[in-house]
Design an enzyme around this catalytic site. Structure first.
Site, PDB file in Angstrom:
ATOM      1  N   CYS A  15       0.790  -1.256  -0.076  1.00 37.38           N
ATOM      2  CA  CYS A  15       0.070  -0.048  -0.012  1.00 37.38           C
ATOM      3  C   CYS A  15       0.813   1.328  -0.205  1.00 37.38           C
ATOM      4  O   CYS A  15       2.181   1.273   0.638  1.00 37.38           O
ATOM      5  CB  CYS A  15      -0.876   0.167   1.232  1.00 37.38           C
ATOM      6  SG  CYS A  15      -2.190  -1.376   1.266  1.00 37.38           S
ATOM      7  N   ARG A  69       5.834  -0.849  -4.411  1.00 32.52           N
ATOM      8  CA  ARG A  69       5.479  -1.101  -3.263  1.00 32.52           C
ATOM      9  C   ARG A  69       4.461  -2.322  -3.119  1.00 32.52           C
ATOM     10  O   ARG A  69       4.567  -3.204  -2.128  1.00 32.52           O
ATOM     11  CB  ARG A  69       5.067  -0.225  -2.275  1.00 32.52           C
ATOM     12  CG  ARG A  69       5.998   0.943  -1.980  1.00 32.52           C
ATOM     13  CD  ARG A  69       5.140   2.046  -1.246  1.00 32.52           C
ATOM     14  NE  ARG A  69       4.737   1.836   0.018  1.00 32.52           N
ATOM     15  CZ  ARG A  69       5.396   1.923   1.088  1.00 32.52           C
ATOM     16  NH1 ARG A  69       6.688   2.541   0.923  1.00 32.52           N
ATOM     17  NH2 ARG A  69       4.760   1.736   2.304  1.00 32.52           N
ATOM     18  N   TRP A  95      -3.064  -3.005  -1.432  1.00 29.66           N
ATOM     19  CA  TRP A  95      -2.595  -4.322  -1.670  1.00 29.66           C
ATOM     20  C   TRP A  95      -3.532  -4.866  -0.893  1.00 29.66           C
ATOM     21  O   TRP A  95      -3.676  -4.899   0.446  1.00 29.66           O
ATOM     22  CB  TRP A  95      -1.358  -4.420  -0.893  1.00 29.66           C
ATOM     23  CG  TRP A  95      -0.462  -5.904  -1.378  1.00 29.66           C
ATOM     24  CD1 TRP A  95      -0.101  -6.264  -2.599  1.00 29.66           C
ATOM     25  CD2 TRP A  95      -0.498  -7.049  -0.579  1.00 29.66           C
ATOM     26  NE1 TRP A  95       0.579  -7.395  -2.481  1.00 29.66           N
ATOM     27  CE2 TRP A  95       0.125  -7.959  -1.359  1.00 29.66           C
ATOM     28  CE3 TRP A  95      -0.876  -7.188   0.757  1.00 29.66           C
ATOM     29  CZ2 TRP A  95       0.509  -9.273  -0.664  1.00 29.66           C
ATOM     30  CZ3 TRP A  95      -0.570  -8.385   1.264  1.00 29.66           C
ATOM     31  CH2 TRP A  95       0.065  -9.603   0.531  1.00 29.66           C
ATOM     32  N   ASN A  99      -2.935   3.187   5.183  1.00 26.67           N
ATOM     33  CA  ASN A  99      -1.851   2.086   4.973  1.00 26.67           C
ATOM     34  C   ASN A  99      -1.681   1.308   6.287  1.00 26.67           C
ATOM     35  O   ASN A  99      -1.690   2.192   7.147  1.00 26.67           O
ATOM     36  CB  ASN A  99      -0.802   2.794   4.369  1.00 26.67           C
ATOM     37  CG  ASN A  99       0.407   1.723   4.309  1.00 26.67           C
ATOM     38  OD1 ASN A  99       0.229   0.615   4.174  1.00 26.67           O
ATOM     39  ND2 ASN A  99       1.687   2.185   4.041  1.00 26.67           N
ATOM     40  N   GLY A 100      -2.055   0.288   6.220  1.00 22.31           N
ATOM     41  CA  GLY A 100      -1.935  -0.673   7.671  1.00 22.31           C
ATOM     42  C   GLY A 100      -2.845  -1.506   7.832  1.00 22.31           C
ATOM     43  O   GLY A 100      -3.745  -1.773   6.880  1.00 22.31           O
ATOM     44  N   GLU A 113      19.403 -17.671  -0.628  1.00 22.30           N
ATOM     45  CA  GLU A 113      19.185 -16.414  -1.326  1.00 22.30           C
ATOM     46  C   GLU A 113      19.042 -16.609  -2.884  1.00 22.30           C
ATOM     47  O   GLU A 113      17.982 -16.151  -3.410  1.00 22.30           O
ATOM     48  CB  GLU A 113      20.063 -15.423  -1.014  1.00 22.30           C
ATOM     49  CG  GLU A 113      19.974 -14.023  -1.816  1.00 22.30           C
ATOM     50  CD  GLU A 113      18.435 -13.391  -1.531  1.00 22.30           C
ATOM     51  OE1 GLU A 113      17.915 -13.607  -0.659  1.00 22.30           O
ATOM     52  OE2 GLU A 113      18.341 -12.240  -2.409  1.00 22.30           O
ATOM     53  N   LYS A 119      15.550 -15.737  -4.753  1.00 27.66           N
ATOM     54  CA  LYS A 119      15.517 -14.863  -6.004  1.00 27.66           C
ATOM     55  C   LYS A 119      14.834 -15.466  -7.189  1.00 27.66           C
ATOM     56  O   LYS A 119      13.820 -14.897  -7.934  1.00 27.66           O
ATOM     57  CB  LYS A 119      16.789 -14.638  -6.384  1.00 27.66           C
ATOM     58  CG  LYS A 119      17.623 -13.013  -6.418  1.00 27.66           C
ATOM     59  CD  LYS A 119      17.260 -12.095  -5.814  1.00 27.66           C
ATOM     60  CE  LYS A 119      16.112 -11.887  -4.741  1.00 27.66           C
ATOM     61  NZ  LYS A 119      16.114 -11.202  -3.670  1.00 27.66           N
ATOM     62  N   GLU A 135      11.005 -16.035  -6.506  1.00 29.95           N
ATOM     63  CA  GLU A 135      10.034 -14.892  -6.298  1.00 29.95           C
ATOM     64  C   GLU A 135       9.744 -13.982  -7.858  1.00 29.95           C
ATOM     65  O   GLU A 135       8.668 -13.395  -7.750  1.00 29.95           O
ATOM     66  CB  GLU A 135      10.584 -13.601  -5.244  1.00 29.95           C
ATOM     67  CG  GLU A 135      11.734 -12.945  -5.374  1.00 29.95           C
ATOM     68  CD  GLU A 135      11.909 -12.001  -4.303  1.00 29.95           C
ATOM     69  OE1 GLU A 135      11.057 -11.719  -3.633  1.00 29.95           O
ATOM     70  OE2 GLU A 135      13.475 -12.017  -4.030  1.00 29.95           O
ATOM     71  N   HIS A 186      19.331 -37.584   3.194  1.00 37.14           N
ATOM     72  CA  HIS A 186      18.429 -37.556   4.323  1.00 37.14           C
ATOM     73  C   HIS A 186      16.934 -37.389   3.889  1.00 37.14           C
ATOM     74  O   HIS A 186      16.130 -37.112   4.722  1.00 37.14           O
ATOM     75  CB  HIS A 186      18.588 -36.629   5.567  1.00 37.14           C
ATOM     76  CG  HIS A 186      20.100 -36.960   6.099  1.00 37.14           C
ATOM     77  ND1 HIS A 186      20.317 -37.931   6.999  1.00 37.14           N
ATOM     78  CD2 HIS A 186      21.220 -36.228   5.882  1.00 37.14           C
ATOM     79  CE1 HIS A 186      21.633 -38.059   7.155  1.00 37.14           C
ATOM     80  NE2 HIS A 186      22.251 -37.211   6.755  1.00 37.14           N
ATOM     81  N   LYS A 224       6.625  -4.830  -2.087  1.00 41.04           N
ATOM     82  CA  LYS A 224       8.234  -4.442  -1.575  1.00 41.04           C
ATOM     83  C   LYS A 224       8.621  -4.208  -0.103  1.00 41.04           C
ATOM     84  O   LYS A 224       9.508  -4.540   0.241  1.00 41.04           O
ATOM     85  CB  LYS A 224       8.695  -2.760  -2.391  1.00 41.04           C
ATOM     86  CG  LYS A 224      10.095  -2.665  -1.979  1.00 41.04           C
ATOM     87  CD  LYS A 224      11.165  -3.537  -2.746  1.00 41.04           C
ATOM     88  CE  LYS A 224      12.591  -2.906  -2.527  1.00 41.04           C
ATOM     89  NZ  LYS A 224      13.318  -4.267  -2.703  1.00 41.04           N
TER      90      LYS A 224
HETATM   91  O1  M6R Z   1      12.565  -4.370   3.822  1.00 43.97           O
HETATM   92  P1  M6R Z   1      13.276  -5.692   4.490  1.00 43.97           P
HETATM   93  O2  M6R Z   1      14.821  -5.798   4.092  1.00 43.97           O
HETATM   94  O3  M6R Z   1      13.135  -5.752   5.810  1.00 43.97           O
HETATM   95  O4  M6R Z   1      12.480  -6.850   3.657  1.00 43.97           O
HETATM   96  C1  M6R Z   1      12.533  -8.113   4.011  1.00 43.97           C
HETATM   97  C2  M6R Z   1      11.865  -8.941   2.959  1.00 43.97           C
HETATM   98  O5  M6R Z   1      10.391  -8.664   3.060  1.00 43.97           O
HETATM   99  C3  M6R Z   1      12.497  -8.746   1.582  1.00 43.97           C
HETATM  100  O6  M6R Z   1      13.948  -9.061   1.853  1.00 43.97           O
HETATM  101  C4  M6R Z   1      11.914  -9.838   0.715  1.00 43.97           C
HETATM  102  O7  M6R Z   1      12.284 -11.249   0.953  1.00 43.97           O
HETATM  103  C5  M6R Z   1      12.351  -9.533  -0.646  1.00 43.97           C
HETATM  104  N1  M6R Z   1      11.459  -9.449  -1.589  1.00 43.97           N
HETATM  105  C6  M6R Z   1      13.239 -10.493  -1.189  1.00 43.97           C
HETATM  106  O8  M6R Z   1      13.694 -10.270  -2.576  1.00 43.97           O
END
Ligand code: M6R
Length: 608
Positions: A2, A27, A75, A101-102, A481, A485, A488, A504, A603
């Site tokens: 949002c 966002r 959102w 927002n919230g 990571e 990546k 997502e 295992h 975001k």
């Molecule tokens: O803003 P932040 O670093 O706290 O965000 C944490 C996660 O939401 C963020 O890293 C998320 O996993 C990303 N989309 C990964 O690319």
């Protein structure tokens, strides 16, 4: 997650609101709307889907004349993404419009109370209770109505309010959701983040929790929750407008991947002076560091994985136990944390709800908190006892890249700094590792340059229904990571496994042509990972290995190669992740995905 914007001044508000909303698109959102005051009436336009639809509906704002207004990207949380549930929401008497927002946690009780009193609800949102509360409490003074309405809300909010009786005025209020005021000349603004403000002004005021602001074209007055004026400092944004633009790249993500050498240099270089790491900004003294017996790192998503990578460096150099905890778990885990624990909190945005909650929980138990944050003035930076900023500049793509590598780099800096303060490292090793940190930007540039084959690899692997990432130790941290990546942005199922765990259970999934991405940059354990490669190959897997160019043993085993420059093993993650970011990017591109705004993702995850 949002976004809200507000404008009051002498220009037409709607085009400015629409531009602001476009800047907040990254966002994450699924509907949008604006409300503009004109001739003592509020005109509201809302759409499901993209801001482009809202621009079309309003003829780029021309159909909504007026010089004050508010806007929102939603959102969906409470109620589906529909035009009716989109914000702004109106009061029954048509006098007020609200964007929010919230999450209002007590909205069900408030909705029942308001319904009993005769207020009619149009939407399924939690937000709508706010506008009806304001109408209920209004008796000619909007400020008082905002105070009374806010005092009834539990949860998190950044609010924007307009009222037809005070057509040039905006109200903005904040509780645990980001909100920044933009200070102009003869015009003023508010927005969820600075990217929406920088095209218009660099002068901003960060609201604190519980504060609200009365905004006119010529003044901004901030109040505490009881309505007493608060003196606020005006801060200057140093980002330039181009930093938040694509600058000729097809996607923000690619631009941000390429920016990494510069971002890491900006993060590391100012903190190395005369052959020493200087982290005076942290206020973490030798005496304090010697008094701790444990470090807990907490974060979400990629920031959590950055913590996993940093753990190896801190433990190796400081010989102190490091626990890495998901913030969403830590906050409810009754953690064993006290004044002898240093809690390191990682967050690009500085606004992640779970991370904020975990941090507050740790503070309550007496721990000191060190925040490693990218966004200046964010909630996490404000709450922390100590803060180190990652100077990555604005990160717009939802998938973090330079956010992650700068977090990892700061953890390396911290590891070496703390090891020296705690007398756990000899001079020679300190010097060698410092030199290695100094070369990180160069190594990352090399990692970018030495893999022109990645777009072709993406053509080979983009049809896979599932990808396995395997590695051990520091390689495992990068595998975590790398897999995130990939999933997502490309929507391909990707999982990371500690290579030693394959036997295992996971190896049962390996069959003919299953792609396995094997990370082999940790020399101390490489032979072991090689055995794992042999095992999966024996079961028909296609192996894409990630290792050094001269590593002939791996080259002869693997089907395809990605190269990484050699670095000190404990600092390997920063360069090693870079080609995996590129791989995810090109696979997603092959699959025609919306790379900068992946489906269902936001975001900044400002709600639980
Ligand atoms: O803003 P932040 O670093 O706290 O965000 C944490 C996660 O939401 C963020 O890293 C998320 O996993 C990303 N989309 C990964 O690319």
């Amino acid at each position: 997650m949002c976004g809200i914007v507000g404008y009051t001044g002498s220009q037409e508000a709607a085009p400015i609101l629409l531009e602001g909303l476009k800047k907040l698109e990254y966002r994450g959102y699924d509907s949008a709307g604006i409300a503009v005051i004109n001739d003592s009436r509020i005109s509201v336009s809302k759409v499901t889907g993209r801001i482009a639809n809202l621009c079309e509906k309003t003829s780029d704002g021309k159909n909504c004349p007026g010089t004050a207004g508010i806007g929102h990207t939603r959102w969906a949380t409470h109620g589906a993404p529909t035009d009716t549930n989109a914000h702004p929401h109106m009061s029954n008497d048509g006098k007020f419009a609200v964007v929010h927002n919230g999450i209002i946690e007590n909205y069900i009780a408030l909705r029942e109370e308001l319904t009993e009193k005769g207020y009619r609800f149009e939407s399924q949102t939690d937000t709508e209770v706010i506008v009806h509360l304001i109408e209920m409490y209004y008796s000619g003074n909007l400020k008082n109505a905002v105070i009374k309405a806010s005092s009834r809300l539990r949860g998190s909010y950044a609010l924007g309010v307009v009222c037809t009786d005070e057509p040039e005025k905006l109200y903005a209020a904040r509780e645990a959701s980001p909100l920044i005021l933009g200070v102009g000349i003869g015009e003023n603004y508010f927005a969820s983040d600075v990217t929406a403000l920088v095209p218009y002004t660099r002068n901003v005021i960060y609201l604190d929790d519980g504060e609200f602001a009365e905004i006119t074209p010529d003044s901004i007055t901030v109040f505490d929750p009881a309505g007493r004026p608060v003196n606020k400092k005006i801060s200057r944004i140093t980002w330039d407008v181009q930093a938040a633009e694509k600058g000729g790249y097809e996607h923000f993500m690619l631009k941000e991947i390429i920016e990494q050498p510069g971002a890491i240099k900006a993060t590391i270089a100012p903190r190395i002076k005369d052959g020493k790491i200087v982290l005076d900004e942290t206020g973490l003294t030798a005496e304090y560091l010697k008094s701790i017996n444990k470090i807990v790192i907490t974060a979400c998503g990629s920031a959590y994985y950055a913590g996993c990578a940093g753990k190896y460096a801190i433990e190796k150099l400081c010989r102190i136990p490091v626990q890495v905890e998901l913030a969403s778990e830590l906050r409810y885990s009754d953690p064993i944390i006290d004044e002898h624990t240093l809690v390191i909190v990682l967050s690009q945005s500085g606004e992640t709800a779970d991370t904020i909650a975990a941090m507050k929980e740790c503070k309550k138990r007496g721990a000191k908190t060190l925040a490693i944050v990218n966004v200046v003035g964010s909630t996490i930076a404000n709450i922390a006892d100590h803060t180190i900023y990652t100077w990555a500049g604005p990160e717009i793509a939802v998938a973090t890249t330079k956010g992650y590598t700068t977090q990892v780099s700061v953890l390396y800096l911290f590891a070496l700094y703390a090891a020296e303060k705690m007398n756990r490292i000899d001079e020679e090793l300190y010097k060698r590792l410092l030199e290695s940190l100094n070369t990180l930007p160069k190594k990352i540039q090399e990692a970018l340059d030495m893999n022109p084959q990645i777009p072709n690899l993406a053509k080979k692997y983009h049809n896979a229904s599932s990808l396995f990432f395997i590695g051990r130790n520091t390689d495992y941290a990068v595998a975590l990571e790398g897999a995130l990546k990939m999933k997502e942005i490309s929507y391909i199922h990707a999982e990371s496994y500690a290579a030693g765990e394959l036997k295992h259970g996971t190896i049962a999934l390996i069959e003919e042509h299953q792609p396995v991405i094997a990370l082999c940059c940790n020399e101390s354990i490489m032979e072991k990972t090689m055995s794992n490669i042999i095992e999966v190959k024996a079961r028909g897997a296609e192996v894409l290995a990630v290792t050094f160019k001269d590593n002939q043993k791996i080259v002869s085993l693997a089907d395809d190669m990605i190269y990484v420059p050699k670095t000190e093993t404990i600092f390997a993650a920063a360069a090693e992740i870079v080609p995996l970011q590129l791989l995810a990017y090109y696979v997603a591109k092959e699959n025609g995905c919306d790379i900068d705004k992946p489906k269902n993702l936001a975001k900044s995850v400002t709600v639980e």
